[in-house]
Design an enzyme around this catalytic site. Sequence first.
Site, short mmCIF file in Angstrom:
data_model
loop_
_atom_site.label_atom_id
_atom_site.label_comp_id
_atom_site.label_asym_id
_atom_site.label_seq_id
_atom_site.Cartn_x
_atom_site.Cartn_y
_atom_site.Cartn_z
N GLY A 21 6.61 -18.87 14.02
CA GLY A 21 5.41 -18.04 14.16
C GLY A 21 5.57 -16.56 13.86
O GLY A 21 4.87 -15.73 14.45
N ASN A 23 4.66 -15.18 11.05
CA ASN A 23 3.40 -14.79 10.41
C ASN A 23 2.28 -14.68 11.45
O ASN A 23 1.42 -13.81 11.35
CB ASN A 23 3.02 -15.79 9.31
CG ASN A 23 3.74 -15.48 8.01
OD1 ASN A 23 3.43 -14.51 7.35
ND2 ASN A 23 4.74 -16.29 7.68
N ASN A 109 -3.94 -20.85 3.65
CA ASN A 109 -2.53 -21.13 3.93
C ASN A 109 -1.68 -20.06 3.26
O ASN A 109 -2.06 -19.52 2.21
CB ASN A 109 -2.16 -22.51 3.36
CG ASN A 109 -0.69 -22.85 3.55
OD1 ASN A 109 -0.14 -22.70 4.65
ND2 ASN A 109 -0.03 -23.30 2.49
N HIS A 111 2.13 -19.46 1.56
CA HIS A 111 3.27 -20.21 1.01
C HIS A 111 4.29 -19.21 0.48
O HIS A 111 3.92 -18.22 -0.15
CB HIS A 111 2.77 -21.12 -0.11
CG HIS A 111 3.84 -21.98 -0.69
ND1 HIS A 111 4.32 -23.11 -0.03
CD2 HIS A 111 4.56 -21.88 -1.82
CE1 HIS A 111 5.28 -23.66 -0.76
NE2 HIS A 111 5.44 -22.93 -1.85
C1 GRF Z 1 6.48 -19.05 6.02
O1 GRF Z 1 7.47 -18.82 5.07
C2 GRF Z 1 5.21 -19.53 5.38
O2 GRF Z 1 5.01 -19.03 4.10
C3 GRF Z 1 5.42 -21.01 5.29
O3 GRF Z 1 6.12 -21.35 6.47
C4 GRF Z 1 6.86 -20.22 6.93
C5 GRF Z 1 6.42 -20.00 8.34
O4 GRF Z 1 7.21 -19.02 8.98
N1 GRF Z 1 4.19 -21.73 5.13
P1 GRF Z 1 6.74 -18.46 10.38
O5 GRF Z 1 6.58 -19.66 11.31
O6 GRF Z 1 5.46 -17.74 10.19
O7 GRF Z 1 7.85 -17.56 10.84
#
Ligand code: GRF
Length: 225
Positions: A21, A23, A109, A111
Amino acid sequence: MRSLTSLPPPVPVAVLVSGRGTNLQALLDALRDSPLARLVRVVANRPDASALERARRAGVPTGVLRDPGGREAGELMTALGDAGLVVLAGYLQRIPPAVVARFRLRMINIHPALLPAFGGPGMYGRHVHERVLASGAAISGATVHYVDEEYDHGPIIAQWPVPVRPGDTPETLAARVLEIEHRLLPLVVLELARRGVPAEPVRLSAAGSAFGAGDKLAVEFERDV
Ligand code: GRF
């Protein structure tokens, strides 16, 4: 000039997570005092996702899906409630078609590569960066896109490039991309909230050069609406 009372209420944002988490944390930090968007719930498909703890610390309601595969449209729909915008931030399951349809152009989403390359089934976490390095690409980056029924497939909203440096490992490249993700995702969420639900997919492009200079990242979207 509009008076404060005529401002629309902030867009309620729900975030779907599966893991650590970071992000989500970037969104929690960026949206804390925003008049445009408010984080109203965080939903995980596994109870041990540490993202849930970040949400609890920030006082945001959390939910955990009974089905870790997230295949039950009804359960997911209920969990997302009346969200105006849904963000997949490290959510590793496919979204059922009925949920995709309900949140058309309202579900996005992030990525960790430049789609449409290096995406699709099995392309998550370390696998993505291993494949980028194996390809010999000089540039990777982060992509925010609309969600459809396929993994990493809907229309691209915004991308930000990141150099692949000589000697990079999957870990060093992942860290460089992640830093950009944390800047890009809140910018896109706030810009989409500002625009409201669009009739067509939105494409946000950077103003000026796509790379920042020094320690300043020139992330800024052209305001064409
Ligand atoms: C990120 O690299 C995102 O792009 C991908 O999964 C990862 C999630 O990381 N979809 P976090 O859980 O937000 O640290």
